[in-house]
Design a protein around this motif. Structure first.
Motif, PDB file in Angstrom:
ATOM      1  N   LEU A 181      -4.273  12.621  -3.829  1.00  0.00           N
ATOM      2  CA  LEU A 181      -4.141  11.275  -3.302  1.00  0.00           C
ATOM      3  C   LEU A 181      -5.046  11.074  -2.091  1.00  0.00           C
ATOM      4  CD1 LEU A 181      -2.735   8.528  -3.434  1.00  0.00           C
ATOM      5  CD2 LEU A 181      -0.925   9.501  -2.043  1.00  0.00           C
ATOM      6  N   THR A 217       0.828  -1.213   0.000  1.00  0.00           N
ATOM      7  CA  THR A 217       0.000   0.000   0.000  1.00  0.00           C
ATOM      8  C   THR A 217       0.857   1.254   0.000  1.00  0.00           C
ATOM      9  OG1 THR A 217      -1.767  -1.158   1.159  1.00  0.00           O
ATOM     10  CG2 THR A 217      -1.812   1.244   1.227  1.00  0.00           C
ATOM     11  N   LEU A 222      -8.149   8.440  -1.662  1.00  0.00           N
ATOM     12  CA  LEU A 222      -8.126   7.421  -0.634  1.00  0.00           C
ATOM     13  C   LEU A 222      -9.290   7.520   0.343  1.00  0.00           C
ATOM     14  CD1 LEU A 222      -4.329   7.332   0.311  1.00  0.00           C
ATOM     15  CD2 LEU A 222      -5.614   5.592  -0.933  1.00  0.00           C
ATOM     16  N   ARG A 280       2.501   1.886  -3.268  1.00  0.00           N
ATOM     17  CA  ARG A 280       1.579   2.492  -4.244  1.00  0.00           C
ATOM     18  C   ARG A 280       1.449   3.991  -4.023  1.00  0.00           C
ATOM     19  NH1 ARG A 280      -3.444  -1.751  -4.355  1.00  0.00           N
ATOM     20  NH2 ARG A 280      -2.607  -3.119  -5.960  1.00  0.00           N
ATOM     21  N   VAL A 281       1.401   4.410  -2.772  1.00  0.00           N
ATOM     22  CA  VAL A 281       1.313   5.836  -2.449  1.00  0.00           C
ATOM     23  C   VAL A 281       2.556   6.562  -2.950  1.00  0.00           C
ATOM     24  CG1 VAL A 281       1.310   7.510  -0.554  1.00  0.00           C
ATOM     25  CG2 VAL A 281      -0.231   5.543  -0.482  1.00  0.00           C
TER      26      VAL A 281
END
Length: 104
Positions: free
Chosen positions: A98, A80, A102, A83-84
């Motif tokens: 972002l 995770t 999210l 990916r950020v």
């Protein structure tokens, strides 16, 4: 003077949200992503095969090293967080965008 609008990493650095070491680490990540992606092309199996096409480029030692570093970093960060980091540093997504994706 530098362009901050399209460079989230530089924007965070100029606002002192990250320090110099974090900034340089981000640039290294971007460089590794660029190097690792060079020369790789997807093969479309639906297209007719053509003789005389360009031969597949061999993977260089530099590409191999970059890919190994990226794989090791994904293990450290977790899927995770990786990916950020990729969304911000490679895709150029702002932290604000972002966060909206999210948490909306």
């Amino acid at each position: 003077m530098r362009q901050l609008r399209s460079d989230p990493l530089a924007r965070m650095h100029s606002r002192t949200q990250i320090d110099e070491a974090q900034y340089q680490a981000g640039r290294s990540f971007q460089r590794d992503c660029e190097i690792a992606g060079r020369g790789t092309r997807a093969i479309d199996p639906t297209q007719e095969k053509v003789d005389g096409g360009a031969p597949a480029a061999a993977i260089t030692d530099e590409q191999l090293g970059a890919r190994k570093r990226l794989i090791a970093l994904e293990r450290v960060l977790g899927r995770t967080m990786h990916r950020v980091v990729n969304a911000v540093l490679v895709e150029g997504m702002s932290m604000e965008t972002l966060a909206q994706r999210l948490f909306d």
